[in-house]
Design an enzyme around this catalytic site. Sequence first.
Site, PDB file in Angstrom:
ATOM      1  N   HIS A   1      -2.376   3.262  -5.971  1.00 55.47           N
ATOM      2  CA  HIS A   1      -3.114   1.978  -5.676  1.00 55.47           C
ATOM      3  C   HIS A   1      -3.200   1.065  -6.616  1.00 55.47           C
ATOM      4  O   HIS A   1      -3.236  -0.039  -6.474  1.00 55.47           O
ATOM      5  CB  HIS A   1      -4.427   2.186  -4.963  1.00 55.47           C
ATOM      6  CG  HIS A   1      -4.739   1.163  -4.022  1.00 55.47           C
ATOM      7  ND1 HIS A   1      -4.253   0.812  -2.717  1.00 55.47           N
ATOM      8  CD2 HIS A   1      -6.079   0.436  -4.067  1.00 55.47           C
ATOM      9  CE1 HIS A   1      -4.863  -0.185  -2.184  1.00 55.47           C
ATOM     10  NE2 HIS A   1      -5.830  -0.402  -3.069  1.00 55.47           N
TER      11      HIS A   1
ATOM     12  N   TYR B   1     -10.095 -10.118  -6.415  1.00 54.16           N
ATOM     13  CA  TYR B   1      -9.328  -9.918  -7.702  1.00 54.16           C
ATOM     14  C   TYR B   1      -9.395 -10.879  -8.545  1.00 54.16           C
ATOM     15  O   TYR B   1      -9.138 -10.772 -10.032  1.00 54.16           O
ATOM     16  CB  TYR B   1      -7.902  -9.908  -7.221  1.00 54.16           C
ATOM     17  CG  TYR B   1      -7.190  -8.734  -6.465  1.00 54.16           C
ATOM     18  CD1 TYR B   1      -7.215  -7.459  -7.048  1.00 54.16           C
ATOM     19  CD2 TYR B   1      -6.992  -8.558  -5.130  1.00 54.16           C
ATOM     20  CE1 TYR B   1      -6.791  -6.302  -6.397  1.00 54.16           C
ATOM     21  CE2 TYR B   1      -6.601  -7.581  -4.480  1.00 54.16           C
ATOM     22  CZ  TYR B   1      -6.587  -6.280  -5.031  1.00 54.16           C
ATOM     23  OH  TYR B   1      -6.405  -5.229  -4.489  1.00 54.16           O
TER      24      TYR B   1
ATOM     25  N   LYS C   1      -2.482  -1.845   7.089  1.00 52.24           N
ATOM     26  CA  LYS C   1      -3.761  -1.327   7.511  1.00 52.24           C
ATOM     27  C   LYS C   1      -4.533  -1.540   8.720  1.00 52.24           C
ATOM     28  O   LYS C   1      -5.341  -0.813   9.163  1.00 52.24           O
ATOM     29  CB  LYS C   1      -4.676  -1.560   6.186  1.00 52.24           C
ATOM     30  CG  LYS C   1      -6.073  -0.632   6.183  1.00 52.24           C
ATOM     31  CD  LYS C   1      -6.580  -0.924   4.702  1.00 52.24           C
ATOM     32  CE  LYS C   1      -7.780  -0.539   4.435  1.00 52.24           C
ATOM     33  NZ  LYS C   1      -8.541  -0.636   3.388  1.00 52.24           N
TER      34      LYS C   1
ATOM     35  N   ARG D   1      -0.861  -1.748  -6.688  1.00 53.04           N
ATOM     36  CA  ARG D   1      -1.164  -2.917  -5.834  1.00 53.04           C
ATOM     37  C   ARG D   1      -2.263  -3.882  -6.697  1.00 53.04           C
ATOM     38  O   ARG D   1      -2.128  -5.085  -6.559  1.00 53.04           O
ATOM     39  CB  ARG D   1      -1.951  -2.414  -4.555  1.00 53.04           C
ATOM     40  CG  ARG D   1      -2.446  -3.386  -3.540  1.00 53.04           C
ATOM     41  CD  ARG D   1      -2.737  -2.878  -2.256  1.00 53.04           C
ATOM     42  NE  ARG D   1      -3.388  -3.594  -1.222  1.00 53.04           N
ATOM     43  CZ  ARG D   1      -2.762  -4.374  -0.347  1.00 53.04           C
ATOM     44  NH1 ARG D   1      -1.419  -4.465  -0.283  1.00 53.04           N
ATOM     45  NH2 ARG D   1      -3.510  -5.112   0.406  1.00 53.04           N
TER      46      ARG D   1
ATOM     47  N   ARG E   1       0.910  -1.185   0.016  1.00 50.50           N
ATOM     48  CA  ARG E   1      -0.154   0.010  -0.050  1.00 50.50           C
ATOM     49  C   ARG E   1       0.943   1.442  -0.068  1.00 50.50           C
ATOM     50  O   ARG E   1       1.867   1.163   0.474  1.00 50.50           O
ATOM     51  CB  ARG E   1      -0.934  -0.080   1.119  1.00 50.50           C
ATOM     52  CG  ARG E   1      -1.793  -1.159   1.458  1.00 50.50           C
ATOM     53  CD  ARG E   1      -2.578  -1.217   2.725  1.00 50.50           C
ATOM     54  NE  ARG E   1      -3.516  -2.204   2.817  1.00 50.50           N
ATOM     55  CZ  ARG E   1      -3.380  -3.292   3.494  1.00 50.50           C
ATOM     56  NH1 ARG E   1      -2.071  -3.510   3.819  1.00 50.50           N
ATOM     57  NH2 ARG E   1      -4.226  -4.225   3.231  1.00 50.50           N
TER      58      ARG E   1
ATOM     59  N   HIS F   1      -3.855  -8.591   3.735  1.00 49.84           N
ATOM     60  CA  HIS F   1      -5.525  -8.538   3.893  1.00 49.84           C
ATOM     61  C   HIS F   1      -5.997  -9.289   5.078  1.00 49.84           C
ATOM     62  O   HIS F   1      -5.159 -10.552   5.318  1.00 49.84           O
ATOM     63  CB  HIS F   1      -5.922  -9.354   2.693  1.00 49.84           C
ATOM     64  CG  HIS F   1      -5.954  -8.222   1.297  1.00 49.84           C
ATOM     65  ND1 HIS F   1      -5.971  -9.012   0.035  1.00 49.84           N
ATOM     66  CD2 HIS F   1      -6.079  -7.039   1.203  1.00 49.84           C
ATOM     67  CE1 HIS F   1      -5.949  -7.860  -0.893  1.00 49.84           C
ATOM     68  NE2 HIS F   1      -6.172  -6.892  -0.238  1.00 49.84           N
TER      69      HIS F   1
END
Length: 318
Positions: free
Chosen positions: A251, A294, A177, A254, A152, A285
């Site tokens: 982003h 994805y 995150k 990513r 990120r 994640h």
Amino acid sequence: DMSGKTFASPLADRLLAYVELQRALGFRFEEQLAHLHAFDQYLRRQGGTPTVTQELAIAFATGDPDSSWNRRARRYQVVRRFAEYLTTFDPRTPILDPKALPRPTRQPPRHILTDEELARVLHEAQHVSPCYPVCGVTIHAMVGLAASTGLRISEVVRLDKADADLQTGVLLVRRSKFGKDRYVPVHPTTLEVLRGYAAVRDAAYPDCHDPAFFLTMWQKRFVRNTLQQTFCKLARRVCLRGPRGRGLSFHSLRHRFAVKRLVAWYRAGVDVQAMLPALATYMGHVHYSDTAYYLTATAELMGLAADRHHGRQQEVEP
């Protein structure tokens, strides 16, 4: 890290007290702090002692033509909650409408950078500042790192020299995150770029004591918004982003990483579903669904998945 900045608008004391309250309640409050610093600068430009009205909050939130609707909505909500705090001290402060600037319910289809497009961005990054070649080396390394690891933007700028083992090629990503640390091994070619950048950085700034791995010309850690704006300018120069509105962002690197990894697994005949937890761990994640998203990100992935599905059906047919 935005904590080193100070507030300077007529509401500076209230803003500082609000941030300290949120931190005391246990919130990290990093993204919100960045929005509040931008709001503070906006108030300074307005002049006078402002009242935080509905119109003022929306004007601030929508003032950047490059920001996405999601980002505008987040900015508005940060100011709205600050306005609620202000009513404690000034009952004349209006209660802002929580639905005035809603976030879009559907995610628009994302553009996944091709190899050729990424090469153009990386080439342009090297020439971002002809007068200061070290800037080009820095931005090139940051873009390359994100594209090859899926980090990120906050994780790239937060990386410290002590977190990057340039012997083994393993990075320690701290406070991602969701507040967790993780180790991220990088590809040998990426490690070579990082080593090259570190050598240039140390030669250019031999007396710098800032712990940040990536340094600005002022020998300070990058602010996320600065890197985002720099990337948007690069994207415009190589015609991957229009002069106004949303489009390719940092982003996007990513997203490209995740999709390229899944495509490679599909083509190699790997059980992609079984590998998703490993990819989720690598990318930081917390929820499986964040990584599974994805799988439907591009037509190429959908086509590969469909081919495999039909191939399996044919295998079981008599």
